[in-house]
Write a protein that holds these residues in place. Structure first.
Motif, PDB file in Angstrom:
ATOM      1  N   TYR A   1      21.575   9.212   3.280  1.00 11.53           N
ATOM      2  CA  TYR A   1      20.897  10.602   3.319  1.00 11.53           C
ATOM      3  C   TYR A   1      19.309  10.158   2.868  1.00 11.53           C
ATOM      4  CZ  TYR A   1      25.226  13.197   3.243  1.00 11.53           C
ATOM      5  OH  TYR A   1      26.358  13.764   3.413  1.00 11.53           O
ATOM      6  N   ALA A   2      19.436   9.110   1.834  1.00  8.98           N
ATOM      7  CA  ALA A   2      17.966   8.752   1.475  1.00  8.98           C
ATOM      8  C   ALA A   2      17.179   8.091   2.551  1.00  8.98           C
ATOM      9  CB  ALA A   2      18.274   7.703   0.351  1.00  8.98           C
ATOM     10  N   VAL A   3      17.913   7.293   3.452  1.00 13.84           N
ATOM     11  CA  VAL A   3      17.141   6.623   4.266  1.00 13.84           C
ATOM     12  C   VAL A   3      16.597   7.497   5.331  1.00 13.84           C
ATOM     13  CG1 VAL A   3      17.272   4.963   6.302  1.00 13.84           C
ATOM     14  CG2 VAL A   3      18.061   4.310   4.120  1.00 13.84           C
TER      15      VAL A   3
ATOM     16  N   LEU B   1      14.941   1.738  14.241  1.00 13.74           N
ATOM     17  CA  LEU B   1      14.126   2.059  12.839  1.00 13.74           C
ATOM     18  C   LEU B   1      14.058   0.773  12.486  1.00 13.74           C
ATOM     19  CD1 LEU B   1      16.196   5.156  11.377  1.00 13.74           C
ATOM     20  CD2 LEU B   1      13.818   5.026  12.839  1.00 13.74           C
ATOM     21  N   ILE B   2      14.968  -0.316  12.605  1.00 14.06           N
ATOM     22  CA  ILE B   2      14.576  -1.728  12.038  1.00 14.06           C
ATOM     23  C   ILE B   2      13.363  -2.349  12.842  1.00 14.06           C
ATOM     24  CG2 ILE B   2      15.283  -3.988  11.968  1.00 14.06           C
ATOM     25  CD1 ILE B   2      18.256  -2.727  11.512  1.00 14.06           C
ATOM     26  N   VAL B   3      13.233  -2.059  13.966  1.00 11.50           N
ATOM     27  CA  VAL B   3      12.149  -2.457  14.999  1.00 11.50           C
ATOM     28  C   VAL B   3      10.862  -1.846  14.426  1.00 11.50           C
ATOM     29  CG1 VAL B   3      11.155  -2.580  17.374  1.00 11.50           C
ATOM     30  CG2 VAL B   3      13.557  -3.144  16.915  1.00 11.50           C
ATOM     31  N   ILE B   4      11.043  -0.573  14.087  1.00 16.72           N
ATOM     32  CA  ILE B   4       9.851   0.123  13.798  1.00 16.72           C
ATOM     33  C   ILE B   4       9.300  -0.492  12.345  1.00 16.72           C
ATOM     34  CG2 ILE B   4       9.024   2.375  12.543  1.00 16.72           C
ATOM     35  CD1 ILE B   4      10.330   3.538  14.917  1.00 16.72           C
ATOM     36  N   MET B   5      10.316  -0.634  11.157  1.00 16.96           N
ATOM     37  CA  MET B   5       9.922  -1.300  10.102  1.00 16.96           C
ATOM     38  C   MET B   5       9.177  -2.615  10.280  1.00 16.96           C
ATOM     39  SD  MET B   5      10.295   1.354   8.432  1.00 16.96           S
ATOM     40  CE  MET B   5       9.606   0.329   7.025  1.00 16.96           C
ATOM     41  N   LEU B   6       9.832  -3.481  10.983  1.00 10.54           N
ATOM     42  CA  LEU B   6       9.316  -4.896  11.318  1.00 10.54           C
ATOM     43  C   LEU B   6       7.817  -4.625  11.735  1.00 10.54           C
ATOM     44  CD1 LEU B   6      12.432  -6.836  12.653  1.00 10.54           C
ATOM     45  CD2 LEU B   6      11.236  -7.184  10.452  1.00 10.54           C
ATOM     46  N   GLY B   7       7.641  -3.717  12.730  1.00 12.30           N
ATOM     47  CA  GLY B   7       6.380  -3.494  13.243  1.00 12.30           C
ATOM     48  C   GLY B   7       5.447  -3.149  12.399  1.00 12.30           C
ATOM     49  N   ALA B   8       5.817  -2.094  11.695  1.00 12.49           N
ATOM     50  CA  ALA B   8       4.882  -1.792  10.510  1.00 12.49           C
ATOM     51  C   ALA B   8       4.582  -2.594   9.332  1.00 12.49           C
ATOM     52  CB  ALA B   8       5.675  -0.762   9.532  1.00 12.49           C
TER      53      ALA B   8
ATOM     54  N   GLU C   1       1.532  -2.472  -1.385  1.00 13.14           N
ATOM     55  CA  GLU C   1       1.590  -1.868  -0.041  1.00 13.14           C
ATOM     56  C   GLU C   1       2.802  -1.610   0.743  1.00 13.14           C
ATOM     57  OE1 GLU C   1      -0.838   0.412   0.890  1.00 13.14           O
ATOM     58  OE2 GLU C   1      -1.862  -0.033  -0.948  1.00 13.14           O
ATOM     59  N   ALA C   2       3.510  -2.990   0.565  1.00 12.53           N
ATOM     60  CA  ALA C   2       4.728  -3.275   1.395  1.00 12.53           C
ATOM     61  C   ALA C   2       6.018  -2.818   0.988  1.00 12.53           C
ATOM     62  CB  ALA C   2       4.871  -4.544   2.042  1.00 12.53           C
ATOM     63  N   ARG C   3       6.013  -2.295  -0.374  1.00  7.78           N
ATOM     64  CA  ARG C   3       7.223  -2.269  -0.970  1.00  7.78           C
ATOM     65  C   ARG C   3       8.280  -1.196  -0.672  1.00  7.78           C
ATOM     66  NH1 ARG C   3       3.294   0.997  -3.114  1.00  7.78           N
ATOM     67  NH2 ARG C   3       4.194   3.085  -3.789  1.00  7.78           N
ATOM     68  N   LEU C   4       7.683  -0.077  -0.132  1.00  3.64           N
ATOM     69  CA  LEU C   4       8.464   0.965   0.618  1.00  3.64           C
ATOM     70  C   LEU C   4       9.250   0.278   2.021  1.00  3.64           C
ATOM     71  CD1 LEU C   4      10.125   3.756   0.660  1.00  3.64           C
ATOM     72  CD2 LEU C   4       8.120   4.564   1.767  1.00  3.64           C
TER      73      LEU C   4
ATOM     74  N   VAL D   1      11.835  -2.371   1.173  1.00  2.00           N
ATOM     75  CA  VAL D   1      13.067  -1.639   0.828  1.00  2.00           C
ATOM     76  C   VAL D   1      13.927  -1.008   1.878  1.00  2.00           C
ATOM     77  CG1 VAL D   1      14.067   0.294  -0.798  1.00  2.00           C
ATOM     78  CG2 VAL D   1      12.686  -1.294  -1.594  1.00  2.00           C
ATOM     79  N   MET D   2      13.072  -0.248   2.819  1.00  2.00           N
ATOM     80  CA  MET D   2      13.699   0.650   3.819  1.00  2.00           C
ATOM     81  C   MET D   2      14.246  -0.467   4.728  1.00  2.00           C
ATOM     82  SD  MET D   2      13.556   3.692   2.943  1.00  2.00           S
ATOM     83  CE  MET D   2      14.091   4.331   4.584  1.00  2.00           C
ATOM     84  N   LEU D   3      13.725  -1.642   5.105  1.00  2.00           N
ATOM     85  CA  LEU D   3      14.304  -2.456   5.784  1.00  2.00           C
ATOM     86  C   LEU D   3      15.418  -3.216   5.414  1.00  2.00           C
ATOM     87  CD1 LEU D   3      13.687  -4.325   8.894  1.00  2.00           C
ATOM     88  CD2 LEU D   3      12.544  -6.020   6.999  1.00  2.00           C
ATOM     89  N   MET D   4      15.748  -3.261   4.140  1.00  2.00           N
ATOM     90  CA  MET D   4      16.585  -3.818   3.589  1.00  2.00           C
ATOM     91  C   MET D   4      17.920  -2.890   3.671  1.00  2.00           C
ATOM     92  SD  MET D   4      15.028  -6.076   0.510  1.00  2.00           S
ATOM     93  CE  MET D   4      16.539  -5.685  -0.811  1.00  2.00           C
ATOM     94  N   LEU D   5      17.483  -1.586   3.436  1.00  2.00           N
ATOM     95  CA  LEU D   5      18.618  -0.640   3.453  1.00  2.00           C
ATOM     96  C   LEU D   5      19.132  -0.540   4.826  1.00  2.00           C
ATOM     97  CD1 LEU D   5      17.069   2.078   0.921  1.00  2.00           C
ATOM     98  CD2 LEU D   5      19.117   0.650   0.624  1.00  2.00           C
TER      99      LEU D   5
END
Length: 124
Positions: free
Chosen positions: A16-18, A78-85, A105-108, A111-115
């Motif tokens: 739910y959080a992700v 979503l993993i690809v999007i986070m890596l791209g970001a 700046e990269a903290r969120l 964390v989102m990538l790890m989740l």
């Protein structure tokens, strides 16, 4: 038995959080016009199309994760999007602003990538 029930509830809340982060991010990209300027400045080809495509992927995949449907297919985009970001917008901060600014700046994103990796590996 109680540990298994607790794990089940924690897995749901992680999903739910992700999902919340990605659904809100996708909707914001569609509603806030400032994102068009950001994507144009990033130098993407067809920045408006890229913006809408990313927004729709974030909303669709976030919704699938919240519903706990097709998780194995919803997390890789979503993993690809986070890596791209991280690579496109955060890594350049290392050379311009230093490590502390990058880490902040990269903290969120990190964390989102790890989740997402956790969800992809352990959720069914």
């Amino acid at each position: 038995m109680e540990v298994r029930i607790l794990q089940l509830y924690m897995n749901r809340w992680i999903c739910y959080a992700v999902s919340y982060v990605f659904i809100v991010s996708g909707i914001t990209k569609l509603v806030v016009s400032d994102f068009r300027v950001i994507f144009i400045n990033l130098g993407f080809p067809y920045p408006e199309f890229t913006l809408y495509l990313l927004a729709m992927i974030e909303i669709a995949c976030g919704t699938l994760i919240a519903a706990r449907m097709h998780i194995k297919y919803a997390t890789p985009p979503l993993i690809v999007i986070m890596l791209g970001a991280i690579f496109i917008t955060k890594i350049p901060l290392l050379s311009t602003s230093g490590f502390i600014t990058f880490a902040f700046e990269a903290r969120l994103d990190i964390v989102m990538l790890m989740l997402l990796l956790f969800i992809w590996k352990y959720m069914r």
